[in-house]
Design a protein around this motif. Structure first.
Motif, PDB file in Angstrom:
ATOM      1  N   VAL A   1      -4.958  21.401   5.513  1.00 53.42           N
ATOM      2  CA  VAL A   1      -4.888  20.909   6.889  1.00 53.42           C
ATOM      3  C   VAL A   1      -5.416  22.046   7.769  1.00 53.42           C
ATOM      4  CG1 VAL A   1      -3.399  20.033   8.713  1.00 53.42           C
ATOM      5  CG2 VAL A   1      -2.876  19.487   6.330  1.00 53.42           C
ATOM      6  N   GLY A   2      -6.613  21.834   8.314  1.00 50.09           N
ATOM      7  CA  GLY A   2      -7.264  22.926   9.041  1.00 50.09           C
ATOM      8  C   GLY A   2      -7.616  24.019   8.050  1.00 50.09           C
ATOM      9  N   ASN A   3      -7.132  25.219   8.275  1.00 50.40           N
ATOM     10  CA  ASN A   3      -7.376  26.339   7.357  1.00 50.40           C
ATOM     11  C   ASN A   3      -6.180  26.641   6.475  1.00 50.40           C
ATOM     12  OD1 ASN A   3      -9.987  26.825   8.276  1.00 50.40           O
ATOM     13  ND2 ASN A   3      -9.249  28.072   9.978  1.00 50.40           N
ATOM     14  N   GLU A   4      -5.186  25.766   6.478  1.00 53.97           N
ATOM     15  CA  GLU A   4      -3.931  26.057   5.791  1.00 53.97           C
ATOM     16  C   GLU A   4      -3.626  25.039   4.687  1.00 53.97           C
ATOM     17  OE1 GLU A   4       0.578  27.233   7.168  1.00 53.97           O
ATOM     18  OE2 GLU A   4      -0.687  26.097   8.541  1.00 53.97           O
ATOM     19  N   GLU A   5      -3.262  25.539   3.503  1.00 54.47           N
ATOM     20  CA  GLU A   5      -2.806  24.678   2.419  1.00 54.47           C
ATOM     21  C   GLU A   5      -1.350  24.307   2.691  1.00 54.47           C
ATOM     22  OE1 GLU A   5      -5.868  23.982   0.092  1.00 54.47           O
ATOM     23  OE2 GLU A   5      -4.241  24.303  -1.278  1.00 54.47           O
ATOM     24  N   MET A   6      -1.033  23.008   2.575  1.00 53.41           N
ATOM     25  CA  MET A   6       0.328  22.537   2.822  1.00 53.41           C
ATOM     26  C   MET A   6       0.816  21.725   1.627  1.00 53.41           C
ATOM     27  SD  MET A   6       0.217  21.363   6.767  1.00 53.41           S
ATOM     28  CE  MET A   6       0.822  22.511   7.954  1.00 53.41           C
ATOM     29  N   LEU A   7       2.122  21.694   1.445  1.00 52.64           N
ATOM     30  CA  LEU A   7       2.733  20.958   0.349  1.00 52.64           C
ATOM     31  C   LEU A   7       2.816  19.479   0.701  1.00 52.64           C
ATOM     32  CD1 LEU A   7       4.126  21.197  -2.417  1.00 52.64           C
ATOM     33  CD2 LEU A   7       6.280  21.483  -1.183  1.00 52.64           C
ATOM     34  N   ALA A   8       2.239  18.631  -0.176  1.00 52.88           N
ATOM     35  CA  ALA A   8       2.249  17.192   0.055  1.00 52.88           C
ATOM     36  C   ALA A   8       3.221  16.472  -0.877  1.00 52.88           C
ATOM     37  CB  ALA A   8       0.845  16.625  -0.142  1.00 52.88           C
ATOM     38  N   GLY A   9       3.437  17.013  -2.069  1.00 62.44           N
ATOM     39  CA  GLY A   9       4.328  16.352  -3.024  1.00 62.44           C
ATOM     40  C   GLY A   9       4.592  17.234  -4.232  1.00 62.44           C
ATOM     41  N   ILE A  10       5.482  16.748  -5.096  1.00 64.22           N
ATOM     42  CA  ILE A  10       5.849  17.432  -6.336  1.00 64.22           C
ATOM     43  C   ILE A  10       5.595  16.461  -7.478  1.00 64.22           C
ATOM     44  CG2 ILE A  10       7.739  18.495  -7.632  1.00 64.22           C
ATOM     45  CD1 ILE A  10       7.004  20.120  -5.188  1.00 64.22           C
ATOM     46  N   LEU A  11       4.915  16.909  -8.537  1.00 63.86           N
ATOM     47  CA  LEU A  11       4.564  16.023  -9.646  1.00 63.86           C
ATOM     48  C   LEU A  11       5.796  15.442 -10.316  1.00 63.86           C
ATOM     49  CD1 LEU A  11       2.500  14.761 -11.528  1.00 63.86           C
ATOM     50  CD2 LEU A  11       2.690  16.794 -12.950  1.00 63.86           C
ATOM     51  N   SER A  12       5.784  14.126 -10.471  1.00 68.69           N
ATOM     52  CA  SER A  12       6.883  13.427 -11.099  1.00 68.69           C
ATOM     53  C   SER A  12       6.475  12.767 -12.410  1.00 68.69           C
ATOM     54  CB  SER A  12       7.437  12.371 -10.138  1.00 68.69           C
ATOM     55  OG  SER A  12       8.446  11.627 -10.751  1.00 68.69           O
ATOM     56  N   ALA A  13       5.295  12.147 -12.466  1.00 69.06           N
ATOM     57  CA  ALA A  13       4.890  11.404 -13.662  1.00 69.06           C
ATOM     58  C   ALA A  13       3.383  11.263 -13.719  1.00 69.06           C
ATOM     59  CB  ALA A  13       5.532  10.016 -13.644  1.00 69.06           C
TER      60      ALA A  13
END
Length: 105
Positions: free
Chosen positions: A74-86
């Motif tokens: 997002v812009g110049n920043e990496e952001m957390l969108a989710g955590i792998l589940s399956a």
């Protein structure tokens, strides 16, 4: 766990805003120290849970990768969108989708 020396340059990831997580959005999967670029194929709501689906045809996650991060820029920043589940197929065939429950702010 006891570290040999303190971490000084590490910052926690911010949580990605929901409005950037749309089909076609490029994302990065991180699991077991490996990084793979892919894209969001869908975002669906099940009850009160939002789930992000990613394309696993070119780069898939493997059994044991659960808990890996899904990152979005997002812009110049990496952001957390989710955590792998399956995942639907596994890493060898790279034919399925990967499922990431969305992290809420």
């Amino acid at each position: 766990i006891r570290l040999k020396k303190p971490l000084k340059s590490m910052k926690p990831f911010k949580i990605a805003p929901k409005n950037v997580l749309k089909a076609g959005t490029p994302v990065t999967m991180v699991a077991k120290g490996m990084i793979a670029d892919t894209k969001i194929t869908a975002q669906k709501i099940y009850g009160q849970n939002t789930v992000i689906f990613t394309d696993g045809t070119k780069s898939g996650v493997c059994s044991g990768d659960s808990g890996g991060a899904l990152l979005v820029k997002v812009g110049n920043e990496e952001m957390l969108a989710g955590i792998l589940s399956a995942q639907t197929e596994g890493c060898e065939r790279r034919t399925g989708v990967s499922v990431f429950p969305r992290i809420l702010k």
